[in-house]
Design a protein around this motif. Structure first.
Motif, PDB file in Angstrom:
ATOM      1  N   MET A 285       0.822  -1.204   0.000  1.00 57.61           N
ATOM      2  CA  MET A 285       0.000   0.000   0.000  1.00 57.61           C
ATOM      3  C   MET A 285       0.854   1.251   0.000  1.00 57.61           C
ATOM      4  N   SER A 286       1.929   1.204   0.833  1.00 57.08           N
ATOM      5  CA  SER A 286       2.743   2.420   0.941  1.00 57.08           C
ATOM      6  C   SER A 286       3.484   2.685  -0.369  1.00 57.08           C
ATOM      7  N   THR A 287       3.841   1.575  -1.079  1.00 60.53           N
ATOM      8  CA  THR A 287       4.537   1.788  -2.358  1.00 60.53           C
ATOM      9  C   THR A 287       3.632   2.532  -3.334  1.00 60.53           C
ATOM     10  N   SER A 288       2.342   2.209  -3.325  1.00 56.00           N
ATOM     11  CA  SER A 288       1.475   2.879  -4.281  1.00 56.00           C
ATOM     12  C   SER A 288       1.324   4.360  -3.935  1.00 56.00           C
ATOM     13  N   TRP A 289       1.399   4.675  -2.631  1.00 55.67           N
ATOM     14  CA  TRP A 289       1.389   6.096  -2.247  1.00 55.67           C
ATOM     15  C   TRP A 289       2.573   6.821  -2.856  1.00 55.67           C
ATOM     16  N   ILE A 290       3.757   6.170  -2.704  1.00 53.02           N
ATOM     17  CA  ILE A 290       4.965   6.788  -3.247  1.00 53.02           C
ATOM     18  C   ILE A 290       4.838   6.948  -4.756  1.00 53.02           C
ATOM     19  N   ALA A 291       4.306   5.903  -5.414  1.00 52.99           N
ATOM     20  CA  ALA A 291       4.145   5.960  -6.866  1.00 52.99           C
ATOM     21  C   ALA A 291       3.218   7.102  -7.255  1.00 52.99           C
TER      22      ALA A 291
END
Lengths: 299, 157
Positions: free
Chosen positions: B1-7
């Motif tokens: 989930m956090s990776t998609s925020w960064i993306a």
């Protein structure tokens, strides 16, 4: 699967965001303090982004300069040296003239002529806009540049500071459709409002027909708008058109500043002719009825 | 989930950079609205993370970057995201070409609303007074509802 969850957005959230946006637009239009603070705060970040994007262009520019022809550089140096001598020579005259004017003003019990403080700034980029009449300079709040400060170049008025952030300031050019300033029409002593058109042309509408003005005359800042100091050249009259309404003409002019090739500009950081100056104040009072009379004619 | 925020944040920044690229005015007119397209993509495929508030923030950032009327793009981005989110189930599985066509249609709507707001912009000051009326309507509605529903009940009795 995530794709088939219906993430139907809430109507309440939409309505709240719409109302907030409209409120923001209205407050921005009115010019509220905290909205401009928000603009300045976020603008610092975006101005930084614009600056970073412009770095490669600067780099190629400086690389090209590195490889510039030696003779060319010498010629440029020679030209600049000549210009400098010429300017310094004229400056001597200017100093003595200023002393004379101050002495005369003292006799008339007026204040001495104030030369405003200027600050040299470099253009670092331009934010995208359909009309493209904005550019960003490398100095900002830290150098005491405030929104509304006049910006000039070697030839004349360029525009005004629109927004000042920590990373730099945005300048709106006089040719922008959103810009207007008060000018003196040649030697006539009459004032008019000069507005930008989005192209390299400025228009003053509803100038009384009896005004003695011809193509080639210089339009200078009047100082009435309390934004620009008096007497800076703005534009040169190119054409005079008869207005649809009888008794008025429309003046077309082109800016004297070299807006197409702006590299360095000067920002006038001190507030211009403050209203305390007595002779100017009288002049404004003398000119005001004229202006309002014209306005009455228009109605 | 956090990776998609960064993306999401990174791609929005890249889109902003692409929008701010210094281009000659002839080319600039044809420059796609990268940030809007990014917002549309994320609301299509990551609706849990990128919702209306994300769209609003992206629009506000664009307003600030382009020195436009503050809130105009924020409003339009929010409306577009709302449209996309409500058509999401159909739009998400549509072929790429029809997606592109629909997005072109959204853009036309977007431009129409933008033109309309710029026309009204001169009157935005009076709009502020109307807004205060909207808020007083909001406050008055429960009162009106209470009284009229009482009245309605009594009349039907």
């Amino acid at each position: 699967m995530a794709l088939f969850d219906s993430h139907r957005p809430g109507f309440n959230l939409l309505l709240i965001l719409v109302v907030v946006s409209i409120a923001l637009m209205s407050l921005d239009r009115i010019g509220t303090r905290w909205v401009s603070e928000l603009d300045n705060g976020l603008g610092g970040a975006t101005d930084g982004v614009i600056r970073v994007i412009h770095q490669p262009i600067e780099l190629t520019h400086s690389v090209f300069q590195w490889f510039a022809d030696r003779d060319q550089l010498h010629a440029e140096l020679e030209r600049l040296r000549e210009e400098n001598t010429l300017l310094r020579g004229q400056m001597q005259q200017f100093v003595s003239l200023r002393r004379e004017v101050d002495a005369l003003r003292e006799m008339l019990r007026g204040p001495a002529a104030e030369i405003p403080a200027v600050l040299l700034a470099r253009r670092v980029g331009h934010p995208p806009r359909a009309q493209g009449n904005l550019f960003t300079i490398g100095r900002g709040l830290a150098d005491d540049i405030k929104p509304g400060n006049p910006v000039i170049d070697a030839d004349g008025v360029v525009g005004q500071v629109l927004r000042s952030t920590r990373a730099g300031a945005t300048v709106i050019q006089v040719t922008s459709r959103d810009h207007m300033l008060s000018v003196l029409l040649g030697d006539t002593g009459r004032t008019a409002l000069l507005r930008g058109t989005g192209e390299n042309e400025l228009i003053a509408e509803r100038v009384p027909e009896r005004t003695q003005i011809a193509p080639g005359d210089l339009l200078t800042t009047s100082g009435i708008d309390a934004a620009f100091p008096r007497g800076f050249p703005v534009a040169q009259v190119t054409d005079i058109e008869t207005d649809e309404a009888q008794g008025f003409v429309r003046i077309l002019a082109e800016p004297v500043a070299d807006l197409a090739r702006l590299d360095h500009v000067l920002v006038i950081t001190e507030p211009p002719d403050s209203p305390v100056s007595q002779p100017d104040g009288e002049k404004i009072a003398a000119e005001r009825p004229d202006v309002s009379g014209d306005a009455a004619d228009v109605d | 989930m956090s990776t998609s925020w960064i993306a999401i944040i990174l791609s929005s920044l890249v889109a902003l950079v692409l929008t701010l690229l210094p281009l000659p005015p002839e080319v600039h007119v044809h420059n796609p609205q990268w940030l809007l397209l990014t917002v549309i993509f994320w609301s299509l495929y990551r609706p849990a993370q990128a919702g209306l508030i994300y769209a609003w923030c992206a629009g506000l950032l664009l307003d600030v970057a382009t020195n436009g009327l503050l809130g105009l793009n924020a409003l339009l981005f929010t409306l577009t995201a709302f449209l996309v989110l409500s058509l999401r189930v159909r739009l998400g599985v549509a072929p790429l070409l029809s997606q592109a066509l629909l997005i072109a249609g959204f853009t036309l709507l977007y431009l129409a609303v933008a033109l309309w707001v710029e026309g009204v912009a001169g009157d935005l000051v009076s709009m502020a007074t109307y807004l205060s009326r909207a808020i007083s309507n909001l406050a008055a509605w429960p009162v009106v509802y209470f009284i009229l529903s009482r009245l309605g009940k009594r009349a039907s009795r």
